[in-house]
Write a protein that holds these residues in place. Structure first.
Motif, mmCIF file in Angstrom:
data_model
loop_
_atom_site.group_PDB
_atom_site.id
_atom_site.type_symbol
_atom_site.label_atom_id
_atom_site.label_comp_id
_atom_site.label_asym_id
_atom_site.label_seq_id
_atom_site.Cartn_x
_atom_site.Cartn_y
_atom_site.Cartn_z
ATOM 1 N N ARG A 1 -28.374 23.478 4.584
ATOM 2 C CA ARG A 1 -29.656 23.694 3.907
ATOM 3 C C ARG A 1 -29.955 25.187 3.919
ATOM 4 N NH1 ARG A 1 -35.047 23.589 5.646
ATOM 5 N NH2 ARG A 1 -34.334 23.120 7.759
ATOM 6 N N GLY A 2 -29.510 25.856 2.870
ATOM 7 C CA GLY A 2 -29.589 27.309 2.768
ATOM 8 C C GLY A 2 -28.199 27.879 2.560
ATOM 9 N N PRO A 3 -28.073 28.962 1.783
ATOM 10 C CA PRO A 3 -26.741 29.464 1.403
ATOM 11 C C PRO A 3 -25.898 29.964 2.562
ATOM 12 C CG PRO A 3 -28.457 30.992 0.721
ATOM 13 C CD PRO A 3 -29.157 29.741 1.173
ATOM 14 N N GLY A 4 -26.515 30.593 3.560
ATOM 15 C CA GLY A 4 -25.762 31.064 4.722
ATOM 16 C C GLY A 4 -25.272 29.915 5.580
ATOM 17 N N ARG A 5 -26.122 28.945 5.815
ATOM 18 C CA ARG A 5 -25.735 27.762 6.575
ATOM 19 C C ARG A 5 -24.622 27.000 5.868
ATOM 20 N NH1 ARG A 5 -31.638 25.078 8.021
ATOM 21 N NH2 ARG A 5 -32.287 26.578 9.627
ATOM 22 N N ARG B 1 -17.056 26.873 6.250
ATOM 23 C CA ARG B 1 -16.157 27.965 6.629
ATOM 24 C C ARG B 1 -15.708 28.749 5.387
ATOM 25 N NH1 ARG B 1 -11.513 25.831 10.176
ATOM 26 N NH2 ARG B 1 -13.204 24.551 10.982
ATOM 27 N N ILE B 2 -16.686 29.166 4.617
ATOM 28 C CA ILE B 2 -16.446 29.948 3.400
ATOM 29 C C ILE B 2 -16.564 31.425 3.741
ATOM 30 C CG2 ILE B 2 -17.406 30.538 1.140
ATOM 31 C CD1 ILE B 2 -18.287 27.579 0.926
ATOM 32 N N TYR C 1 -19.695 36.844 -1.181
ATOM 33 C CA TYR C 1 -20.055 38.143 -0.622
ATOM 34 C C TYR C 1 -20.764 37.952 0.717
ATOM 35 C CZ TYR C 1 -24.884 37.358 -2.215
ATOM 36 O OH TYR C 1 -26.142 36.843 -2.408
ATOM 37 N N LEU C 2 -20.812 39.025 1.482
ATOM 38 C CA LEU C 2 -21.474 39.017 2.780
ATOM 39 C C LEU C 2 -22.863 39.624 2.621
ATOM 40 C CD1 LEU C 2 -21.071 38.369 5.820
ATOM 41 C CD2 LEU C 2 -20.317 40.743 6.103
ATOM 42 N N PHE D 1 -22.160 34.829 4.741
ATOM 43 C CA PHE D 1 -21.473 34.756 3.466
ATOM 44 C C PHE D 1 -22.278 33.894 2.503
ATOM 45 C CE2 PHE D 1 -17.924 35.795 6.318
ATOM 46 C CZ PHE D 1 -17.393 36.870 5.636
ATOM 47 N N MET D 2 -22.166 34.205 1.214
ATOM 48 C CA MET D 2 -22.848 33.459 0.164
ATOM 49 C C MET D 2 -21.824 33.073 -0.902
ATOM 50 S SD MET D 2 -26.123 33.635 1.070
ATOM 51 C CE MET D 2 -27.126 34.626 2.184
#
Length: 205
Positions: free
Chosen positions: A133-137, A143-144, A83-84, A90-91
């Protein structure tokens, strides 16, 4: 005869390895490998941090039931829910229960293993520690995006979970990061002493 995992390298994880219990799944995923196959090469990292979002969890996206947006959370354990968040990042989550029950595990951080140069280009940074290091990164490095939503992560493909003979170290637990509902629950799990874990030092003792 069982396959020689060390000789073959990481292999797709069997769904039977993944516990039906979402909290147990969040712990089990620590030390496993997330693999992303891209046109320019394979990118992978070892999972060092997760968060569980269990049935009845007010902070979980499945709390109010199934919607077109969150339906992948209701798939059998081991599927991708992407999801965004806040219209920015994105996560990636892994569905965490039997089919029809909404629960999942957020993948929060990876230790980069392969395709590091690709990750650096995707992220626009060079420092290894900060690539995922972190879900967004993490999602940006691999490239998810929403096109991967609903994917079976127990099958080799564009995005999949793998395991090898790696021995996982001590796993710590803490409250989750960046939420306000059910924020007291100890549902975040991380590899102790890993420099690739996100969050404040106060939560990573």
């Amino acid at each position: 005869m069982k396959p020689d995992r060390r000789a073959a390298g990481p292999l797709p994880i069997a769904r039977a390895v993944l516990p039906v219990d979402t909290i147990a799944l969040a712990r089990t995923l620590i030390g496993k490998i997330l693999v992303r196959e891209l046109p320019e090469g394979v990118v992978s990292g070892r999972i060092v941090e997760t968060e569980a979002y269990i049935v009845g969890d007010a902070a979980g996206h499945a709390y109010r039931g199934m919607t077109p947006r969150n339906r992948s959370l209701f798939l059998e354990r081991g599927h991708a829910y992407v999801y965004l968040a806040y219209g920015i990042s994105f996560m990636l989550n892994v569905s965490g229960d039997v089919e029809g029950v909404g629960a999942g595990v957020l993948i929060r951080a990876l230790e980069p293993l392969t395709g590091i140069a690709i990750m650096q280009l995707n992220r626009g940074v060079g420092r290894l520690r900060d690539l995922a290091r972190g879900p967004g990164r993490l999602a940006m490095a691999l490239r998810i995006n929403r096109r991967l939503d609903g994917l079976d992560l127990c099958r080799q493909g564009p995005l999949w979970l793998a395991e090898d003979d790696h021995k996982t170290g001590e796993i710590g637990e803490s409250i989750r990061i960046g939420i306000t509902k059910d924020a007291h629950r100890l549902l975040r799990f991380y590899l102790r002493d890993s420099p690739f874990v996100s969050g404040p030092r106060s939560l990573n003792g």
